[in-house]
Design a protein around this motif. Structure first.
Motif, short mmCIF file in Angstrom:
data_model
loop_
_atom_site.label_atom_id
_atom_site.label_comp_id
_atom_site.label_asym_id
_atom_site.label_seq_id
_atom_site.Cartn_x
_atom_site.Cartn_y
_atom_site.Cartn_z
N SER A 1 20.75 54.55 23.57
CA SER A 1 19.98 53.33 23.35
C SER A 1 20.80 52.08 23.67
O SER A 1 20.30 51.11 24.24
CB SER A 1 19.50 53.29 21.89
N ILE B 1 13.01 53.24 16.73
CA ILE B 1 13.96 54.35 16.78
C ILE B 1 14.26 54.87 15.38
O ILE B 1 14.31 56.09 15.14
CB ILE B 1 15.26 53.91 17.48
N ALA C 1 11.23 53.71 23.49
CA ALA C 1 11.77 54.24 22.24
C ALA C 1 11.28 55.67 22.00
O ALA C 1 12.07 56.56 21.64
CB ALA C 1 11.38 53.33 21.07
#
Length: 332
Positions: A146, A237, A124
């Motif tokens: 992601s 995130i 992350a």
């Protein structure tokens, strides 16, 4: 095989009831999760949203009073990681399935869970740093990247399941007797014989250290850690994004790593529970079952675990969604 041998074989299969019970419980648990999965996802997303709001508020105070609010941020991030890991997530399914169906040292189990959580946190941080700080892309491109990392982790789950199935099938093939020969390790015992670690019957009742190490060799460990950790934590995130916006990115990185530590604590506790249950099933089984049937059952259990991972990986791949409203992902 003689009538006496057939009767002994049947008795061997029946004596393995603890391992079969473990497999039935594993399948029942997977079915229950599948049935209640939509409700679990809905409650998990709402729960995570409220926790995120609390974290954002603390992070705003950190921007104004870093010394006073920094410790509170790290503590709450750790707590968030612990609670976040209690929700549904593919990493917990992967590690629980693997530990329930494969012999593993306790130390190795804890190392795997810790490594997977740390990798998830680092992924992350690396993703957000690369996309926003170095390349200076938009948040939409960040979420898209992601998403594809998430899809890649599901492919690794499928690959891990296939690798475990192939290895289990290879071991089962080795146990197949040659024409006219007795199966490896097959012996007849008197009806009153009780198996235990020092019974002197010449059978190996539990996996030795070399077999335990082979069950979690570097290839298996790498696949396991990456399949769990390559998908970046959605909470991390979001914190990194907001920290970047308000100018306290360093605190955002610290928060993400604290979340990873909290996740590791919860997943490690779950791993201890699964491994303890498996050890209990083996202890109940080892006194009655001949060594051959123990090995057949253990490899069959490993085959079932690999199959579950492959099926689960395919389902996750097909059902993965980039984001839901509010920037939260459907899986914790």
């Amino acid at each position: 095989m003689s009538v006496e041998g057939v009767q002994t074989s049947r008795a061997g299969w029946k004596s393995l009831w603890p391992l079969w019970a473990l497999l039935v419980l594993l399948l029942a648990g997977a079915g229950a999760v599948w049935w209640y999965w939509p409700q679990l996802l809905w409650h998990s997303v709402n729960w995570q949203r409220s926790l995120h709001q609390e974290l954002v508020g603390i992070l705003q105070r950190v921007a104004e009073q870093p010394r006073q609010a920094g410790i509170a941020l790290l503590g709450f991030s750790l707590l968030y990681g612990i609670l976040h890991a209690l929700g549904p997530g593919h990493g917990k399914v992967v590690i629980a399935t693997f530990l329930a169906t494969h012999p593993t040292r306790l130390k190795t189990s804890l190392q795997l869970t810790l490594a997977a959580a740390v990798v998830q946190g680092l992924v992350a941080v690396a993703l957000v740093t690369l996309m926003l700080v170095v390349l200076q892309t938009t948040s939409r491109q960040l979420h898209l990247s992601s998403f594809w990392l998430e899809k890649g982790s599901y492919l690794l789950v499928i690959g891990l399941g296939g690798w475990l199935c192939w290895r289990a099938l290879r071991q089962l093939m080795r146990l197949r007797p040659a024409d006219g020969a007795a199966p490896p390790g097959y012996q007849l015992h008197s009806a009153g014989h009780q198996h235990h670690a020092h019974c002197g019957c010449g059978h190996q009742h539990l996996p030795d250290n070399r077999q335990l190490a082979r069950a979690t060799g570097w290839k298996t460990s790498l696949l396991l850690v990456l399949s769990m950790g390559m998908r970046p934590c959605s909470g991390a995130i979001m914190m990194l994004l907001f920290a970047r916006v308000i100018g306290v990115y360093g605190w955002g990185v610290a928060s993400a790593l604290a979340m990873a530590l909290g996740t590791a604590l919860t997943v490690s506790a779950m791993a201890l529970l699964v491994q303890s249950s498996r050890a209990l099933a083996l202890r109940l089984n080892r006194r009655a079952a001949p060594a051959l049937w123990q090995r057949v059952a253990l490899h069959s259990l490993a085959l079932a675990g690999g199959t579950l991972l492959m099926v689960g990986g395919v389902i996750l791949w097909l059902s993965a969604q980039p984001v839901v409203s509010g920037g939260l992902r459907a899986l914790g």
